[in-house]
Design a protein around this motif. Structure first.
Motif, mmCIF file in Angstrom:
data_model
loop_
_atom_site.group_PDB
_atom_site.id
_atom_site.type_symbol
_atom_site.label_atom_id
_atom_site.label_comp_id
_atom_site.label_asym_id
_atom_site.label_seq_id
_atom_site.Cartn_x
_atom_site.Cartn_y
_atom_site.Cartn_z
ATOM 1 N N ALA A 523 0.861 -1.176 0.000
ATOM 2 C CA ALA A 523 0.000 0.000 0.000
ATOM 3 C C ALA A 523 0.902 1.231 0.000
ATOM 4 O O ALA A 523 1.920 1.241 0.678
ATOM 5 N N GLU A 525 2.570 4.645 0.922
ATOM 6 C CA GLU A 525 2.672 5.268 2.237
ATOM 7 C C GLU A 525 1.899 6.584 2.261
ATOM 8 O O GLU A 525 1.987 7.364 1.307
ATOM 9 N N PRO A 526 1.147 6.791 3.306
ATOM 10 C CA PRO A 526 0.415 8.068 3.368
ATOM 11 C C PRO A 526 1.392 9.231 3.358
ATOM 12 O O PRO A 526 2.516 9.117 3.828
ATOM 13 N N GLU A 528 3.108 12.819 4.228
ATOM 14 C CA GLU A 528 3.530 13.293 5.549
ATOM 15 C C GLU A 528 2.398 13.974 6.316
ATOM 16 O O GLU A 528 2.137 13.656 7.465
ATOM 17 N N SER A 531 -0.480 11.789 7.928
ATOM 18 C CA SER A 531 -0.252 10.819 8.982
ATOM 19 C C SER A 531 -0.429 11.446 10.356
ATOM 20 O O SER A 531 0.018 12.562 10.596
ATOM 21 N N PRO A 532 -1.056 10.721 11.241
ATOM 22 C CA PRO A 532 -1.220 11.246 12.592
ATOM 23 C C PRO A 532 0.132 11.312 13.274
ATOM 24 O O PRO A 532 1.038 10.551 12.956
ATOM 25 N N PRO B 162 7.010 8.925 7.371
ATOM 26 C CA PRO B 162 6.170 8.790 8.572
ATOM 27 C C PRO B 162 6.113 7.349 9.092
ATOM 28 O O PRO B 162 6.177 7.123 10.301
ATOM 29 N N LEU B 163 5.988 6.372 8.186
ATOM 30 C CA LEU B 163 5.890 4.985 8.655
ATOM 31 C C LEU B 163 7.206 4.515 9.254
ATOM 32 O O LEU B 163 7.231 3.803 10.251
ATOM 33 N N TYR B 199 5.233 -6.296 4.425
ATOM 34 C CA TYR B 199 5.257 -4.832 4.562
ATOM 35 C C TYR B 199 6.356 -4.468 5.551
ATOM 36 O O TYR B 199 7.213 -3.643 5.302
ATOM 37 N N TYR B 203 9.924 -2.401 5.056
ATOM 38 C CA TYR B 203 10.209 -1.156 5.767
ATOM 39 C C TYR B 203 11.421 -1.289 6.669
ATOM 40 O O TYR B 203 12.194 -0.367 6.833
#
Lengths: 536, 234
Positions: A523, A525-526, A528, A531-532, B162-163, B199, B203
């Motif tokens: 998926a 990545e959302p 920046e 993202s919360p 962010p992830l 996933y 990462y």
């Protein structure tokens, strides 16, 4: 003397011709039943017509020749009995029409009685002879057909190596011969009779029960009493009954003795093939058992040696620590403790290898394959091997875009551990070990190479045998199991593992794995700002 | 064993005499008070009586499944539990971790390794106890400044997505402890990513390339094959 050697022909059509080949009638061109007699009499009538035409030019005695010709043709075409009827009819008609006084059955000249007698005898003899010849010919054709069928079956069965294949081949061939469905039921190892091949779907519970009976009491077998029911034939293999052949009726009529005879021969041949399979399997089992026995003794000797060596070292070091601890200098105590830990680690590795081997050989539990980057796994393995590598340079060459591979990480980790551990053990301290991965077509190629002495020529394949210790390996501690386990594990992943020597010296183990289809896409990545804030 | 209130108390639930013996010697020398139980029932009783600071639980107990002892504890206690397992029981390790165990060691293990795990467990216990979280997670070489969303490795600031930030934060918050794939996926991606371990692996590789000097020889973000990941503690 003229009677042919054959069992009394059944009334009506001959079984062999009906059952074995529906075209038999048209091929032989024989008329049967009452029709034969009518035709034979028709032939007599034709002879009479011819005789009328010839009467003006020939003496009556010569006309008998025409009738004789008719009788011979009848004998050839219709068989013995129609020929005799034709002979009698010929004598009667000849007497009535041509012998003076004409149009009476009286005979003036007694010479004609001789003529009649000779004509009758000649008709019977010729009729019998021609009929006998014809029957011989038919018998020969039937034998040939039977031989051909048996030959075809034995050829089919010869190509089979398993019981199932034998059953299938036999069912197919016998179905073709019979022109009706057959089913093959075989005794299983558990002592039940199970449908194996052929038209098993039409087996009713009643038929199964009949087959059971036939199997238990083969001596009582006989063709079915009434037409329309299936017949049961035991398949005898050696001294036992391996199964039952169920013959469904062909065209609603019961098979005759001739058919049953052939079927019995086919069943017998099937039984022989089954027996051959059983013996082959038994020989294979015996060979495997011998092999297992050999492995077991090799295992025992290897295990007793390899387990005892580290144990001896541990016991020796520990007992010294216990007995002389106050007297021992600090450095000596540390060396003893160090050797205890080292030897215990070695013992653990050995036991781990033995367990892995057992697991792989006793039919691995299903692989827990997951998509993962090779880098992740290599990192973990190299981390565990820090001690074994002892600061030696390890070069890892991985392309940036190496795709994910589907692996059982534990088992595959063990493979890499074995390969890198071997490289470290069998190459001089300080020399480089190289790990390299690349995509080759639809495969992942992964290799571990060292700068050691390499493999002796002729050992390249043997190094994968269990407990094989190469010329070089014999000097270093090891079990001779690592490569065997690795190959088994790689093969469980559908890949291959081979050993090579590097051109510039050193050993190289090349592992190839099918890459398979790419894993489901990630998926995205959302962004920046979506993202919360990652606080809890 | 004299029960000294100031010493951290370790409850060892293990039926093998040999292992019990060396654990007692090692823990004693390290200054822990040791309670010993040879069965799960005894262990649960002792835990209720003496309220240990850490529990060492063998998964192969004679009377009952180690996992059921673990869930017995978790019904009324949040005391850190370190599971002792044998090699080849990775499935049990993961189940134990997911059932609330804090960490595991695989037999045969070295005493220093076990002591390190006990120290990590005790530290997390004190961290968890005061409730509030520091604004900065300091895990030796890695520092995560939660308020300013900055991550540094050896004073070098990393630029993270962010992830990646969420992943390294989760690892740092539990530094020294092994985190299962399931746990990390749930914490970072949420429940939707269940079972999508690749996933996480992808990462993790990306993160390693930014964090580690040599991503093929990781020193900070460690892989526990078949179980999960662990961030090396100082």
């Amino acid at each position: 003397m003229l009677e042919p050697h054959r069992p009394a022909a059944p009334p009506g059509p001959t079984v062999a011709a009906r059952g074995l080949d529906p075209r038999a009638d048209s091929v032989s061109g024989r008329a049967r039943g009452p029709r034969a007699y009518v035709l034979a009499l028709g032939l007599v009538a034709a002879c009479t017509g011819l005789a009328f035409v010839m009467e003006r030019h020939f003496a009556p005695a010569n006309l008998t020749m025409i009738y004789l010709l008719g009788v011979v043709i009848s004998a050839t075409a219709f068989g013995r009995r129609p020929a005799i009827v034709a002979a009698i009819a010929s004598v009667a008609v000849f007497d009535f029409l041509f012998v003076p006084p004409r149009f009476t059955f009286e005979v003036d000249d007694t010479q004609y009685l001789v003529t009649f007698g000779v004509m009758l005898v000649v008709a019977v003899v010729i009729g019998t002879l021609t009929a006998w010849l014809r029957e011989q010919r038919e018998l020969a054709a039937r034998r040939e057909k039977r031989t051909a069928v048996l030959y075809q079956l034995s050829r089919d069965l010869g190509a089979c190596s398993t019981v199932r294949e034998v059953a299938t081949a036999a069912a197919e061939r016998i179905t073709a011969v019979q022109g009706a469905p057959v089913a093959v039921l075989l005794a299983s190892a558990t002592g039940e009779l199970r449908p194996e091949a052929g038209a098993v779907e039409v087996l009713t519970p009643e038929l199964l029960a009949m087959a059971q009976n036939a199997w238990h009491q083969p001596a009582r077998l006989s063709p079915p009493d009434q037409p329309g029911t299936a017949s049961m034939l035991p398949i005898e293999a050696g001294v036992s009954v391996a199964g039952v052949l169920v013959l469904f009726p062909a065209g609603g009529t019961a098979p005759g003795p001739e058919d049953m005879h052939l079927m019995r021969a086919l069943a017998h041949q099937t039984g022989l093939a089954l027996e051959r399979c059983r013996l082959t399997a038994e020989a294979e089992r015996a060979r495997l058992e011998a092999e297992t026995e050999r492995m077991r003794s090799a295992l025992l000797s290897s295990v007793s040696h390899d387990l005892r060596t580290p144990l001896a070292a541990i016991t020796g070091a520990a007992s010294q620590l216990r007995a002389e601890q106050p007297a021992l200098p600090e450095a000596a105590r540390e060396a003893l403790a160090e050797s205890i830990v080292e030897e215990a680690t070695r013992l653990d590795r050995l036991i781990g290898n033995l367990l892995d081997m057992t697991r792989l050989e006793s039919g691995m539990p299903r692989l827990q394959k997951e998509w993962q980057p090779l880098e992740d796994l290599l990192g973990a393995v190299l981390g565990h091997l820090d001690d074994a590598l002892a600061g030696r340079p390890v070069r890892v060459v991985l392309p940036e875009d190496l795709p994910l591979v589907s692996l059982d990480s534990l088992l595959f980790g063990q493979v890499v551990t074995n390969l890198v551990g071997n490289a470290a053990r069998y190459s001089p301290a300080g020399t480089e070990i190289e790990l390299r991965a690349a995509v080759e077509g639809d495969q992942l190629r992964f290799e571990v190479a060292d700068r050691g002495p390499g493999f002796a020529p002729g050992e390249l394949d043997r190094v994968f045998e269990k407990f094989f210790r190469g010329r070089e390996a014999a000097r270093a501690p090891g079990t001779g199991l690592g490569l065997a386990i690795s190959r088994a594990a790689v093969e469980a992943h559908g890949g291959t593992l081979v050993a090579e020597n590097r051109s510039a010296g050193g050993a190289r183990l090349v592992l190839k794995l099918p890459l398979g289809t790419a894993p489901p896409p990630m998926a995205p990545e959302p962004r920046e700002h979506d993202s919360p804030a990652p606080t809890s | 064993m004299t029960a000294d209130a100031s010493r951290p108390r370790v409850l060892v639930i293990e039926d093998e005499r040999a292992i019990q013996r060396f654990l007692r010697v090692g823990l004693d020398a390290e200054g822990y008070a040791v309670d010993e139980a040879a069965t799960g029932r005894e262990g649960l009783t002792l835990a209720a009586m003496h309220v240990p600071d850490v529990v060492l639980l063998d998964l192969g107990l004679p009377d009952r499944d180690g996992l059921s002892v673990l869930s017995g504890f978790r019904e009324w206690s949040s005391v850190p539990v370190i599971v002792l397992t044998a090699r080849g029981q990775e499935h049990d390790k993961v189940r134990a971790l997911d059932a609330g165990a804090d960490d595991y060691v695989t037999k045969p293990f070295s005493m220093p390794e076990l002591l390190a795990r006990i120290r990590v467990a005790l530290r997390h216990r004190t961290l968890g106890a005061d409730g509030a979280e520091d604004a900065v997670l300091d895990c030796g070489r890695v520092r995560v400044d939660l308020a300013r969303r900055r991550v540094t490795v050896d004073e070098r600031e990393l630029s993270l997505t962010p992830l990646e930030f969420r992943l390294i934060t989760t690892l740092a918050r539990h530094a020294g402890r092994v985190l299962t794939h399931e746990f990390l996926l749930r914490e970072v991606w949420g429940n939707a990513a269940r079972g999508q371990a690749h996933y996480l692996r992808v990462y993790m590789s990306q993160l390693r390339r930014k964090v580690e000097a040599d991503p093929t020889r990781p020193r900070i973000l460690l892989t526990e094959l078949g179980v999960g990941y662990r961030m090396k503690d100082s």
